[in-house]
Design a protein around this motif. Sequence first.
Motif, short mmCIF file in Angstrom:
data_model
loop_
_atom_site.label_atom_id
_atom_site.label_comp_id
_atom_site.label_asym_id
_atom_site.label_seq_id
_atom_site.Cartn_x
_atom_site.Cartn_y
_atom_site.Cartn_z
N CYS A 1 35.12 90.99 84.48
CA CYS A 1 33.76 90.88 83.94
C CYS A 1 33.49 91.91 82.85
CB CYS A 1 32.73 91.05 85.06
SG CYS A 1 32.81 89.72 86.26
N LYS A 2 34.21 93.00 82.83
CA LYS A 2 34.01 94.06 81.85
C LYS A 2 35.01 93.99 80.69
CE LYS A 2 32.08 97.26 85.20
NZ LYS A 2 32.20 98.56 85.83
N PHE A 3 35.89 93.02 80.71
CA PHE A 3 36.93 92.92 79.67
C PHE A 3 36.29 92.44 78.37
CE2 PHE A 3 40.66 91.31 77.47
CZ PHE A 3 41.60 92.28 77.78
N PRO A 4 36.51 93.17 77.25
CA PRO A 4 35.90 92.76 75.97
C PRO A 4 36.61 91.52 75.40
CG PRO A 4 37.27 94.70 75.64
CD PRO A 4 37.26 94.41 77.12
N ILE A 5 35.84 90.53 75.02
CA ILE A 5 36.40 89.31 74.42
C ILE A 5 36.23 89.43 72.92
CG2 ILE A 5 36.23 86.81 74.28
CD1 ILE A 5 35.26 86.87 77.19
N THR A 6 37.36 89.55 72.21
CA THR A 6 37.33 89.72 70.75
C THR A 6 37.82 88.46 70.08
OG1 THR A 6 39.59 90.58 70.73
CG2 THR A 6 37.82 92.19 71.02
N ARG A 7 37.67 88.40 68.74
CA ARG A 7 38.16 87.25 67.98
C ARG A 7 39.69 87.12 68.10
NH1 ARG A 7 34.63 85.26 63.51
NH2 ARG A 7 32.70 86.41 63.72
N GLY A 8 40.36 88.26 68.06
CA GLY A 8 41.82 88.25 68.19
C GLY A 8 42.26 87.67 69.53
N LEU A 9 41.56 88.04 70.59
CA LEU A 9 41.88 87.52 71.91
C LEU A 9 41.66 86.02 71.97
CD1 LEU A 9 42.67 88.06 74.85
CD2 LEU A 9 40.24 88.43 75.34
N LEU A 10 40.54 85.55 71.38
CA LEU A 10 40.27 84.12 71.36
C LEU A 10 41.35 83.36 70.57
CD1 LEU A 10 36.40 84.12 70.87
CD2 LEU A 10 37.68 83.50 72.93
N GLN A 11 41.78 83.93 69.45
CA GLN A 11 42.83 83.28 68.64
C GLN A 11 44.15 83.23 69.41
OE1 GLN A 11 42.26 81.71 65.72
NE2 GLN A 11 44.36 80.98 65.96
N LYS A 12 44.47 84.31 70.09
CA LYS A 12 45.71 84.33 70.88
C LYS A 12 45.65 83.30 72.00
CE LYS A 12 47.62 88.62 69.72
NZ LYS A 12 48.95 88.66 69.26
N ALA A 13 44.48 83.14 72.59
CA ALA A 13 44.33 82.14 73.65
C ALA A 13 44.52 80.73 73.08
CB ALA A 13 42.95 82.27 74.30
N LYS A 14 44.02 80.49 71.87
CA LYS A 14 44.19 79.17 71.24
C LYS A 14 45.67 78.92 70.91
CE LYS A 14 39.62 78.88 69.12
NZ LYS A 14 38.89 78.90 67.84
N ASP A 15 46.38 79.97 70.49
CA ASP A 15 47.78 79.81 70.09
C ASP A 15 48.75 79.82 71.28
OD1 ASP A 15 46.92 79.80 67.50
OD2 ASP A 15 47.40 81.92 67.13
N ALA A 16 48.25 80.12 72.46
CA ALA A 16 49.13 80.28 73.63
C ALA A 16 49.92 79.02 73.93
CB ALA A 16 48.31 80.70 74.85
N ARG A 17 49.28 77.86 73.88
CA ARG A 17 49.98 76.62 74.22
C ARG A 17 51.12 76.32 73.23
NH1 ARG A 17 50.92 73.46 78.61
NH2 ARG A 17 51.96 71.63 77.81
N SER A 18 50.86 76.53 71.95
CA SER A 18 51.92 76.25 70.97
C SER A 18 53.08 77.21 71.14
CB SER A 18 51.38 76.29 69.54
OG SER A 18 50.87 77.58 69.25
N ARG A 19 52.79 78.50 71.44
CA ARG A 19 53.87 79.45 71.70
C ARG A 19 54.65 79.07 72.95
NH1 ARG A 19 49.93 83.47 70.70
NH2 ARG A 19 50.11 84.12 72.88
#
Length: 176
Positions: free
Chosen positions: A45-63
Amino acid sequence: GNATPERGFSINKILLDVHGYSTYEDTIVALRMVKDALNRVGGCCKFPITRGLLQKAKDARSRYDADREARRALKDAEQKKQKQQEEEEKHQLENKKKVDEIDVKIESCRSNLSVANDLILKAQETIAKSVNEKNQKAARALTQQGLSELQVGNERKRKFDEELEGLLKKKGKLSK
């Protein structure tokens, strides 16, 4: 003294129980890194959600797909290499078997050449006897017998010389 490593082993066991025992080592390391990062910030709940984290999450499936395809290609390449090695071993075994068969035939030819040479020597001795024979009729018979033996011996020698030469060429080709 051993509490930290033991705790690490326990966490690894829990991860394997949850995700299955066929989980790759890289996956376990990644899961441990995520768990440690979450623990450092005080929980999910305290983990900061950044743009970089969101982008990495989007790219996770392709990787993930790329990694899976790379592993599949590597496995296919290993299977292909193993199959080639098996075929090469099979081919070498067949060649060795053929060479062994040719060696047996070569020995047979050499034995037959020895018999032909003996026949030629016997023919020469018979002709030599005919020269020393005083009875003309007996001398003619010995000469005819010697010439006949000489002809048969020479024909056999020529035949087995040709066969031996062919077998040696064939063996040379198979040995390469």
